[in-house]
Design a protein around this motif. Sequence first.
Motif, mmCIF file in Angstrom:
data_model
loop_
_atom_site.group_PDB
_atom_site.id
_atom_site.type_symbol
_atom_site.label_atom_id
_atom_site.label_comp_id
_atom_site.label_asym_id
_atom_site.label_seq_id
_atom_site.Cartn_x
_atom_site.Cartn_y
_atom_site.Cartn_z
ATOM 1 N N ILE A 146 12.525 18.451 13.120
ATOM 2 C CA ILE A 146 12.693 17.097 12.913
ATOM 3 C C ILE A 146 13.329 15.824 13.009
ATOM 4 N N THR A 147 14.157 15.649 12.555
ATOM 5 C CA THR A 147 14.767 14.871 11.619
ATOM 6 C C THR A 147 15.186 13.933 12.709
ATOM 7 N N PRO A 148 15.439 12.580 11.953
ATOM 8 C CA PRO A 148 15.578 11.109 11.605
ATOM 9 C C PRO A 148 17.302 10.836 12.252
ATOM 10 N N PHE A 149 16.989 9.874 12.227
ATOM 11 C CA PHE A 149 18.563 9.581 12.613
ATOM 12 C C PHE A 149 19.557 8.908 11.207
ATOM 13 N N ASN A 150 17.606 8.246 10.237
ATOM 14 C CA ASN A 150 19.348 7.425 9.585
ATOM 15 C C ASN A 150 20.057 7.924 8.235
ATOM 16 N N LEU A 172 16.036 23.488 14.265
ATOM 17 C CA LEU A 172 16.413 21.985 13.828
ATOM 18 C C LEU A 172 16.698 21.526 14.946
ATOM 19 N N LYS A 173 15.693 20.333 15.349
ATOM 20 C CA LYS A 173 16.242 19.286 16.644
ATOM 21 C C LYS A 173 16.000 18.354 15.558
ATOM 22 N N PRO A 174 17.086 17.529 15.186
ATOM 23 C CA PRO A 174 18.247 16.557 15.373
ATOM 24 C C PRO A 174 17.723 15.763 15.598
ATOM 25 N N SER A 175 17.830 14.165 15.930
ATOM 26 C CA SER A 175 18.206 13.186 16.071
ATOM 27 C C SER A 175 18.734 13.024 17.128
ATOM 28 N N GLU A 176 18.481 11.935 18.534
ATOM 29 C CA GLU A 176 20.048 12.059 19.681
ATOM 30 C C GLU A 176 20.396 11.362 18.974
ATOM 31 N N ARG A 177 20.442 10.225 18.586
ATOM 32 C CA ARG A 177 21.598 9.211 17.971
ATOM 33 C C ARG A 177 22.544 9.366 17.176
ATOM 34 N N VAL A 224 10.396 14.148 10.010
ATOM 35 C CA VAL A 224 11.044 12.751 9.173
ATOM 36 C C VAL A 224 11.228 12.045 10.150
ATOM 37 N N GLY A 225 10.233 11.035 10.451
ATOM 38 C CA GLY A 225 10.977 10.173 11.127
ATOM 39 C C GLY A 225 9.616 9.051 10.977
ATOM 40 N N SER A 226 9.373 7.707 11.837
ATOM 41 C CA SER A 226 8.656 6.994 11.941
ATOM 42 C C SER A 226 6.833 7.766 12.160
ATOM 43 N N THR A 227 5.964 6.551 11.464
ATOM 44 C CA THR A 227 4.486 7.436 10.771
ATOM 45 C C THR A 227 4.096 7.543 12.702
ATOM 46 N N PHE A 247 6.738 13.661 7.164
ATOM 47 C CA PHE A 247 7.842 12.457 6.248
ATOM 48 C C PHE A 247 7.360 11.079 7.000
ATOM 49 N N GLY A 248 6.872 9.045 6.939
ATOM 50 C CA GLY A 248 6.950 8.721 8.085
ATOM 51 C C GLY A 248 7.880 6.899 6.948
ATOM 52 N N GLY A 249 7.433 6.396 8.038
ATOM 53 C CA GLY A 249 8.216 4.751 7.959
ATOM 54 C C GLY A 249 7.357 4.273 6.317
ATOM 55 N N ARG A 280 17.104 3.022 5.175
ATOM 56 C CA ARG A 280 16.374 3.313 4.056
ATOM 57 C C ARG A 280 15.110 3.713 4.586
ATOM 58 N N CYS A 281 14.319 5.011 4.210
ATOM 59 C CA CYS A 281 13.323 4.723 3.686
ATOM 60 C C CYS A 281 12.450 4.808 2.836
ATOM 61 N N MET A 282 13.874 4.516 1.925
ATOM 62 C CA MET A 282 13.405 4.006 0.002
ATOM 63 C C MET A 282 14.113 2.733 0.276
ATOM 64 N N GLU A 383 4.871 -4.882 8.706
ATOM 65 C CA GLU A 383 5.095 -3.215 9.397
ATOM 66 C C GLU A 383 6.563 -3.028 8.800
ATOM 67 N N GLU A 384 7.013 -2.179 9.469
ATOM 68 C CA GLU A 384 8.549 -1.809 8.966
ATOM 69 C C GLU A 384 9.767 -2.242 9.615
ATOM 70 N N ILE A 385 10.317 -2.472 9.044
ATOM 71 C CA ILE A 385 11.666 -3.368 10.204
ATOM 72 C C ILE A 385 13.036 -2.774 10.062
HETATM 73 P P1 NAD Z 1 11.669 8.670 15.409
HETATM 74 O O1 NAD Z 1 10.355 9.013 14.137
HETATM 75 O O2 NAD Z 1 12.090 7.718 16.537
HETATM 76 O O3 NAD Z 1 12.001 10.106 15.227
HETATM 77 C C1 NAD Z 1 12.448 10.953 14.827
HETATM 78 C C2 NAD Z 1 11.955 12.283 15.331
HETATM 79 O O4 NAD Z 1 11.392 12.219 15.688
HETATM 80 C C3 NAD Z 1 13.410 12.493 15.843
HETATM 81 O O5 NAD Z 1 14.256 13.562 15.537
HETATM 82 C C4 NAD Z 1 13.033 12.046 17.597
HETATM 83 O O6 NAD Z 1 14.093 13.042 18.567
HETATM 84 C C5 NAD Z 1 11.762 12.028 18.075
HETATM 85 N N1 NAD Z 1 10.893 11.671 18.320
HETATM 86 C C6 NAD Z 1 11.235 10.230 18.726
HETATM 87 N N2 NAD Z 1 9.945 9.948 19.485
HETATM 88 C C7 NAD Z 1 9.228 11.490 19.781
HETATM 89 C C8 NAD Z 1 7.954 11.504 21.064
HETATM 90 N N3 NAD Z 1 7.539 10.323 21.182
HETATM 91 N N4 NAD Z 1 7.673 12.796 20.403
HETATM 92 C C9 NAD Z 1 7.765 13.582 20.098
HETATM 93 N N5 NAD Z 1 9.449 13.605 19.228
HETATM 94 C C10 NAD Z 1 9.702 12.129 18.742
HETATM 95 O O7 NAD Z 1 12.504 7.516 13.808
HETATM 96 P P2 NAD Z 1 14.476 7.535 13.627
HETATM 97 O O8 NAD Z 1 14.413 5.658 14.488
HETATM 98 O O9 NAD Z 1 15.098 8.141 13.797
HETATM 99 O O10 NAD Z 1 14.438 7.787 11.881
HETATM 100 C C11 NAD Z 1 13.751 6.621 11.486
HETATM 101 C C12 NAD Z 1 12.541 6.461 10.575
HETATM 102 O O11 NAD Z 1 12.435 7.681 10.144
HETATM 103 C C13 NAD Z 1 11.657 4.908 9.463
HETATM 104 O O12 NAD Z 1 10.372 4.587 10.296
HETATM 105 C C14 NAD Z 1 11.894 5.953 8.622
HETATM 106 O O13 NAD Z 1 11.030 5.256 7.407
HETATM 107 C C15 NAD Z 1 11.438 7.054 8.669
HETATM 108 N N6 NAD Z 1 12.387 8.060 7.712
HETATM 109 C C16 NAD Z 1 11.332 8.360 6.930
HETATM 110 C C17 NAD Z 1 11.949 8.926 5.779
HETATM 111 C C18 NAD Z 1 11.297 9.452 4.362
HETATM 112 O O14 NAD Z 1 11.155 10.229 3.748
HETATM 113 N N7 NAD Z 1 9.359 9.041 4.168
HETATM 114 C C19 NAD Z 1 13.454 9.650 5.551
HETATM 115 C C20 NAD Z 1 14.125 9.131 6.121
HETATM 116 C C21 NAD Z 1 13.118 8.184 7.730
#
Ligand code: NAD
Length: 499
Positions: A146-150, A172-177, A224-227, A247-249, A280-282, A383-385
Amino acid sequence: MKKIGHFIGGKHVEGTSGREADVFNPATGEVQAKVALASAAELNAAIANAKAAQPAWAATNPQKRARVMMKFVDLLHRDMDKLAEALSSEHGKTMPDAKGDVIRGLEVAEFCIGAPHLLKGEFTEGAGPGIDIHSVRQPLGIAAGITPFNFPAMIPMWKFCPAIVCGNAFILKPSERDPSVPMMLAELMLEAGVPPGILNVVNGDKEAVDGILDHEDISAVGFVGSTAIAEYVYSRGCANGKRVQCFGGAKNHMIIMPDADLDQAVDALIGAGYGAAGERCMAISVAVPVGEDTANRLMEKLTPRVENLKIAPYTAGDDADFGPLVTKEAHTRVKGYVDAGIKEGAKLVVDGRDFSMQGYENGYFIGGCLFDNVTKDMSIYKEEIFGPVLSVVRAKGYEEALDLAMSHEYGNGVAMFTRDGDAARDFAARINIGMVGINVPIPVPLAYYTFGGWKRSGFGDLNQHGPDAFRFYTRTKTITSRWPSGIKDGAEFSIPTMG
Ligand code: NAD
């Protein structure tokens, strides 16, 4: 209007749930595509395809699986411009950044070519009289990511390349963005020779994620996404008995010691603080100069650089520092943090909130923002901006700077700029953060090392990057054998011959 469905069983399929999301062009604010949001039934179809295809793939020898990755690498090079263009148009990052996104994923595919070596088991001869023990690594079955947009290219590849080369099928469930690039990657994997059903892309939102977390046929989940979402995925996935790694924020600090090369440090802050619009998470979002004199000298050099950042859509050429933010919501959130920083008493030295571009007035652009005199209690520090906003927190001494980074709840990356070997060594040894840079601003490890944050930036099972990935996506079976005693000779003993 372009429609993006799912990629199941080696084919593009339309969404049937009746639900879809808008995919924007962040530079113009226009909707450029509609992406399907999967129902549980669509997810189940993907899992059924994966389940049917996986045993034959697991039985394919590792060398042949590795050759698919070899071909995939070639295809990524062939289609680099196409991939980068699709990526920039949905994400907003510049073309050089988009190519970097593809290349960092490609490097993971390259590492996976070494799978036959990385998948070898262990052997103990003579563990008892006539007894040997050996272990083998077997794939888990079906894994999901499950992956993020960035990083819509790199992060999906972090996940599916090792999972697949280990003999698993993958959902793979990628970001919908920004869903186009993950779909293109799935097409390329098929062209490279992966059998249909081994890599499925299911577009969707929480419904698809919950379906993955609850499905009994999925053994491992990488997120990978927000915490906040990472913690949710972790608890629900673990409660269902899955291997889960998240992996989170992040809130990455860069400590600038009094002896640092300040020109180098400022260059690093411009790239790491503002590149990819800070999405970027980094990214470095906190600069910590040590001592008042260092802070004053740093601000003198940094301020004009931030004022002169070049912001443009990816179509305007390759020399921009960054493009728009990904969505209107992101734009509102980042502006809101800048407003909050002013209210909380930080000094806004460079204000990018009113940045606008002729012809792109509806795009999600914001200029670089720079805060001085930020303190630990402020929301812009805690907080993460996830935007082009850098906070300068002045520290009196090294211990105070170290403590600042160590006591933050996030622990993804950190950097120190210094010419002092003792300070650098002490810092690298004591810091409680997963990825450390010494005079390196974004210390992203190469594909053959583990990538992973600590604290609320990374938790759960083994990281799915570098050699650990080959453990995450396999389970070990240990076989103890007693061999028949007595060596036979004569007619009873025949040596197999070659050919
Ligand atoms: P997000 O958490 O909004 O989304 C990530 C994934 O989770 C997406 O596939 C999304 O569809 C899904 N999702 C969103 N809301 C959900 C919910 N309520 N229930 C279940 N699934 C849900 O993150 P984002 O905005 O796409 O990406 C940015 C974040 O990712 C930032 O916090 C960034 O730091 C983090 N990030 C971390 C790393 C790392 O390696 N630590 C790498 C890249 C991005």
